[in-house]
Enzyme design. Structure first.
Site, PDB file in Angstrom:
ATOM      1  N   ASP A  19      -9.119   7.496  13.286  1.00 20.33           N
ATOM      2  CA  ASP A  19      -9.251   7.095  11.855  1.00 20.33           C
ATOM      3  C   ASP A  19      -9.739   5.660  11.658  1.00 20.33           C
ATOM      4  O   ASP A  19      -9.303   4.840  10.732  1.00 20.33           O
ATOM      5  CB  ASP A  19      -7.938   6.981  11.032  1.00 20.33           C
ATOM      6  CG  ASP A  19      -7.923   7.118   9.516  1.00 20.33           C
ATOM      7  OD1 ASP A  19      -8.908   7.596   9.081  1.00 20.33           O
ATOM      8  OD2 ASP A  19      -6.769   6.913   8.959  1.00 20.33           O
ATOM      9  N   GLY A  37       0.898  -1.104  -0.154  1.00 20.90           N
ATOM     10  CA  GLY A  37       0.014   0.119  -0.067  1.00 20.90           C
ATOM     11  C   GLY A  37       1.083   1.284   0.011  1.00 20.90           C
ATOM     12  O   GLY A  37       1.926   1.286   0.405  1.00 20.90           O
TER      13      GLY A  37
END
Length: 1096
Positions: free
Chosen positions: A896, A778
């Site tokens: 988050d 990622g």
């Protein structure tokens, strides 16, 4: 005005309206003129609407008087005493569950009906009934609904128009004053043509002022001075992140005007010609043809909008030489965009049959009539109305086509002071990264507010702030109209960019304000006499510059000089009653300039005989100790350390970022202050690599000396043994001892929870040459996550690689260190549902987090492959809940939470990852204000720029459950602004067949008032665990992984990366060369970063 006087006043208003209706009826019977009859009919309709509103206010006042006398129930005041009297005007910006007296309304936060199923002992049990009473949902209207002619929400409309008209009137008066100066100037110069033109504009300005006064008087006559104690303010007025100027294409079609007061004409002449002028930000963009029948056949305009806020429509009659304005309308472009977004959502959900929770609770039919009516269909009597336009938009608006081509807002809008105008309009925003509206869930990056450059002036920390509302400068008193200004980060003092260098009054939110020398203050010390008042017009706060909210709840006015401000700003306003801030600052500037002039000679002679310390010389023990352990300020603004007279700004900045004082630190601060100049401090800072006080992290204390402190197990006991239920005051002092320790200590010393009697074995120092990189998993803002294996053991790890250059450029050094400390907290007990850290190391250009590798991918990938069932979503939600519970018990909010950050292990359990936005020291009652998170998951209090606590995690948890159950987000939009509007305005919708337990927990987690939100109480996660949605969950079995997982991800080999996005895994796993070279001071920022876990 007391209750009886208010009731009498409302009664007089009702009688006046009845008298006007009677007079209008008599006039109608005495004339055959159809135009007069039409106008009289409109007056009668308006009068009846006003009477219904006033009678409702009368009933509300009578009910309050009964409650005050002990004859009523406090919960009854939210119900209309007479439902047949028409719609009840909602309280302004009333949110779901705002101030309800039901399940969450009491101060204790207790749930009185007991729990059900396997619940944690001692929890405040939630109501086991799936649809127990919850706080009422607010009426769903927009600002555009309020300016429509047939709006049901007369109360909020009166509030909106009073403030808007007052502001428009003040601007028009300023414009008129400027025109009069021009008339006099042209008269002196003898320029007849220019003087005639200016005279015409002066006459028109006078006419507009009369119209505005007439409209203002009309709304003032209707206003009833009732202020509910739990009515929230209109936060959109003081929120810099909302209502930005927009760019795009505005399409506007003007059909007709009706019920306007035409300009008088002579008896035998034809009626006046009527035309309409369209302005965008005071610039004329279009004009219709003139007509005598109040209708237009083909008047469609396509106007390019470039970062504009408002359009203005002015209706003119031309019966003589000059046109006369007879009606005005103002429409915010952002309100048009918001209305169109809602229409698209309505069309989609009306087709699918989804309903809001309150309709499901009461067995309502699908659809959203509250907003469908607000969106506006063609008026039955509308001439030439394109009735097909709305239906066409409803059918196609959600198919991904440009919104402006299909969806039209079609309605009659109210003109001021009288009349209405029939418009069709749409707005197609120009977006850089438009998101398709009709697809499901997708990955989104988190956003974080960038740190602005700070300009220090007299203790103020001024940062540039873009304002999207009308602001007023606290220094000169002039307006900042949709412009950038300067705002103090501490006390919110707001002024023009040109004015901030002139600010001489100190930031009195600082504790050292009262200890400043008298010569730096003005002797005009007359305090204001602030008292609450009912604000029914446009008034601005004299300190923060925002428009004051409507009503008496949060507005104060000085009874002597008339200065107005917010209630929470009164203690920040200097004691200059009777003197303007500009005059006070001029006096102070003169005093300081005179004082500096008188001291110039003595300062020069003093410096000539003085030996200055070289910039590179280390500071003495007192200073080094003070810099090594910067202390955070106590919340109270009193009792701050002694300041350094030669560095006021440095001292003020240091005071604002220093952590709670320990006894030893307090003793240190009692030592005599040094008198070194700020330049010497700065030089020493550069020479030693120490950050400035502003850069000193609140949780990270770093000694300046290279020698390392010895390991003391006793220092960790308060944190390791602190009971979960200890009060916040005790936690606040015990917690930092566990992980807020100096960064140079060896990494193994920071793992504080190992028993002290177990000897620490020396570990091999881990570095880049120990690993082979296999794949990219990622990418993020500052680096990437890569799959790596150790060369010796072939064990797999996920390594997060961050470039030091980007970290320093974006001022994320402390955030990176905080992320490491949160990993330590997760490592402390090897929590089963938190990602663990094995090691940290660094090279000259990068830092590396060596984490456990979770090969099952994240939940976003799996939900895109197929919708989760109820049992699977409940299983994942329970494990995520225990992870959040652990974080909160250790003073960490996550901020988050999203599907992208929840990894799935091969044994089917989850791991919460990515701690980059975590915030430490957030115990119950603690708040912070950083604007950060992923847009679809951000709580309303973050968007409204309020201080927030750990309740933001429970809002995000509600969004997460919604996504897992329904495979889409509850709040959607084509860009971030639309998503933010949805979060603040929309009610989540649910399938009609959705289980009631699921709807109930989502409704309670997605409550906009944080103090009423499920999980917001002192018992935190226990509230959520006690809800009926988790009725069948055995939490002990979940924690110990004794519950069989509902799904097991599959891989073909240990290095199989098929569960990760191919966009990343197809990239070659190499570290790109970094050309820049970091200085020694920059490298010093990362001292003590390396770490190896004891279980690695």
């Amino acid at each position: 005005m007391d209750g009886d006087d208010l009731i009498a006043s409302v009664y007089r208003k009702i009688e006046r309206e009845k008298a006007l209706i009677t007079a209008a009826s008599n006039m109608r019977q005495s004339t055959d003129n159809p135009l007069v009859q039409q106008r009289v009919d409109a007056n009668i309709r308006d009068g009846r609407k006003n009477i219904a509103y006033l009678e409702e206010k009368m009933r509300e006042l009578q009910l309050r008087r009964m409650e005050h006398e002990g004859g009523g129930s406090p919960t009854d005041k939210r119900l209309p005493p007479n439902p047949e009297a028409g719609p009840v005007p909602p309280q302004k910006d009333y949110g779901p569950g705002y101030g309800g007296n039901e399940e969450y309304g009491d101060a204790s936060g207790a749930y009185p009906h007991g729990g059900a199923g396997s619940m944690p002992s001692g929890a405040p049990y939630a109501d086991p009934r799936p649809f127990a009473p919850v706080p009422k949902a607010r009426p769903n209207y927009t600002k555009l609904d309020l300016i429509k002619y047939d709006t049901q929400y007369l109360g909020p409309k009166i509030q909106l128009m009073l403030s808007q008209l007052e502001f428009k009137l003040s601007v028009e008066k300023q414009y008129k004053a400027g025109i009069e100066k021009m008339v006099r100037l042209y008269q002196d110069e003898g320029d007849r043509k220019s003087r005639a033109d200016a005279e015409g504009r002066r006459i028109e300005s006078n006419q507009k002022i009369q119209l505005l006064k007439q409209a203002l008087k009309r709304y003032e006559d209707l206003h009833v001075d009732i202020e509910s104690t739990d009515t929230p303010d209109d936060e959109s007025l003081s929120t810099p992140n909302l209502r930005k100027p927009l760019t795009g294409l505005l399409t506007l079609r003007i059909h007709a005007v009706k019920d306007v007061d035409h300009a008088a004409s002579s008896r035998f002449s034809r009626g006046p010609e009527t035309f309409i002028v369209l302005k965008v930000e005071d610039t004329i963009k279009a004009r219709t043809k003139a007509t005598r029948i109040d209708r237009w056949q083909d008047e469609t305009f396509n106007i390019d909008i470039d970062k504009a806020n408002e359009i203005e429509l002015t209706v003119y009659d031309k019966s003589g030489d000059r046109p006369t304005p007879i009606g005005m309308l103002w429409v915010r472009i952002s309100d048009i965009a918001e209305e169109m977004r809602r229409k698209k959502i309505e069309s989609e959900f009306n087709a699918s049959g989804w309903v809001s929770a309150d309709k499901m609770e009461h067995g309502g039919a699908p659809g959203r009539p509250d907003t469908a009516g607000g969106a506006g269909s063609a008026h039955p009597s509308g001439p030439g109305g394109p009735g097909a336009a709305p239906s066409q938009g409803y059918g196609d608006g959600s198919a991904g086509a440009p919104a402006g081509n299909q969806v039209m807002i079609d309605s009659w809008f109210a003109l001021e002071p009288v009349g209405r105008i029939y418009l069709s309009m749409s707005f197609a925003k120009q977006l850089k990264d438009r998101r398709p509206f009709d697809i499901g869930l997708n990955r989104q990056g988190a956003v974080r507010q960038k740190k602005e450059e700070v300009h220090e002036k007299q203790g103020h920390k001024f940062v540039t702030q873009q304002f999207y509302n009308i602001m007023r400068c606290a220094l000169c008193g002039d307006f900042l109209k949709y412009a950038a200004g300067m705002q103090c980060a501490d006390c919110k003092y707001t002024c023009h960019k040109k004015c901030y260098p002139k600010v001489v009054t100190k930031c009195i939110s600082k504790a050292n304000y009262e200890t400043d020398p008298d010569e730096e203050k003005i002797n005009h010390r007359i305090p204001h006499r602030f008292e609450g008042f009912s604000n029914i017009s446009a008034n601005w706060c004299c300190h923060c510059g925002y428009l004051l909210p409507f009503g008496r709840k949060n507005a104060k006015r000085c009874t002597e000089c008339g200065l107005t401000c917010h209630s929470h700003c009164t203690h920040l306003v200097p004691d200059f009653c009777g003197m303007s801030m500009e005059a006070a600052n001029q006096i102070l500037e003169t005093l300081i300039r005179t004082k500096n002039h008188n001291k110039t000679a003595s300062v020069s002679s003093g410096l000539s005989g003085r030996t200055l310390r070289p910039s590179g010389t280390p500071q003495g023990p007192q200073d080094s100790a003070a810099m090594a352990y910067p202390q955070k300020p106590v919340e109270s603004p009193y009792g701050a350390p002694q300041r350094q007279p030669s560095a006021e700004a440095v001292s003020a900045a240091t005071n604002s970022y220093m952590p709670p004082q320990s006894p030893t630190a307090a003793a240190r601060q009692q030592m005599p202050p040094r008198t070194s100049s700020s330049a010497a401090v700065a030089a020493a800072t550069v020479a030693t690599g120490m950050p400035s006080p502003q850069q000193m992290p609140a949780e990270q204390n770093r000694p300046m000396q290279p020698q390392l402190p010895t390991y003391d197990p006793k220092a960790y006991e308060p944190y390791a043994n602190a009971p979960q239920g200890m009060p916040p005051q005790a936690i606040q002092h015990a917690a930092p001892a566990g992980y807020g320790m100096p960064a140079q200590q060896p990494a193994m010393q920071m793992v504080s929870q190992q028993p002290p009697e177990a000897p620490q074995q020396p570990k091999v120092r881990i570095g880049l040459d120990h690993f082979n990189f296999l794949a990219v998993l990622g990418k993020g803002n500052f680096g990437k996550v890569m799959l790596a294996e150790t060369k010796s053991t072939k064990r797999l790890y996920a390594i997060k690689v961050l470039k030091k250059e980007f970290i320093i450029e974006n001022d994320e050094v402390e955030s990176t260190k905080s992320e490491k400390r949160v990993f330590m907290i997760a490592n402390k007990e090897r929590h089963p549902f938190l990602l663990n850290l094995h090691a940290c190391f660094q090279t000259e250009t990068r830092v590396y987090f060596v984490m456990e590798y979770i090969s099952g991918g994240d939940l976003m990938l799996h939900i895109q492959r197929g919708q989760f069932g109820l049992k699977r979503a409940q299983f994942y939600a329970a494990e995520v809940l225990l992870a959040l519970k652990y974080f909160h018990e250790n003073g960490v909010i996550y901020r988050d939470l999203k599907l992208d950050n929840i990894m799935l292990t091969l044994d089917g359990h989850i791991k919460v990852a990515d701690y980059g936005l975590c915030k430490e020291n957030m115990w119950y009652g603690a708040t912070t204000s950083t604007f950060c998170g992923t847009p679809e998951f951000m709580a309303p209090e973050i968007l409204l720029d309020k201080r927030y606590g750990r309740a933001v995690d429970w809002w995000a948890f509600g969004v997460l459950i919604y996504q897992m159950l329904l495979q889409q987000s509850p709040f959607r939009g084509e860009d971030e602004d639309e998503i933010y509007d949805a979060i603040l305005a929309d009610e989540p919708l649910y399938p009609i067949h959705m289980p009631r337990d699921s709807v109930s927990i989502l409704q309670k987690l997605l409550t906009r008032e944080p103090e009423l939100r499920l999980g917001s109480g002192p018992t935190d996660a226990q509230e959520v665990m006690s809800h009926a949605f988790f009725r069948n969950i055995n939490w002990d079995d979940i924690y110990h992984k004794r519950v069989p997982p509902p799904f097991l991800p599959q891989i073909s080999s240990p290095t199989d990366t098929s569960n990760f996005d191919q966009e990343f895994t197809s990239v070659t796993p190499v570290l790109t060369p970094v050309q820049s070279v970091l200085s020694q001071a920059m490298q010093e920022e990362f001292r003590g970063f390396s770490y190896t876990a004891d279980f690695a």
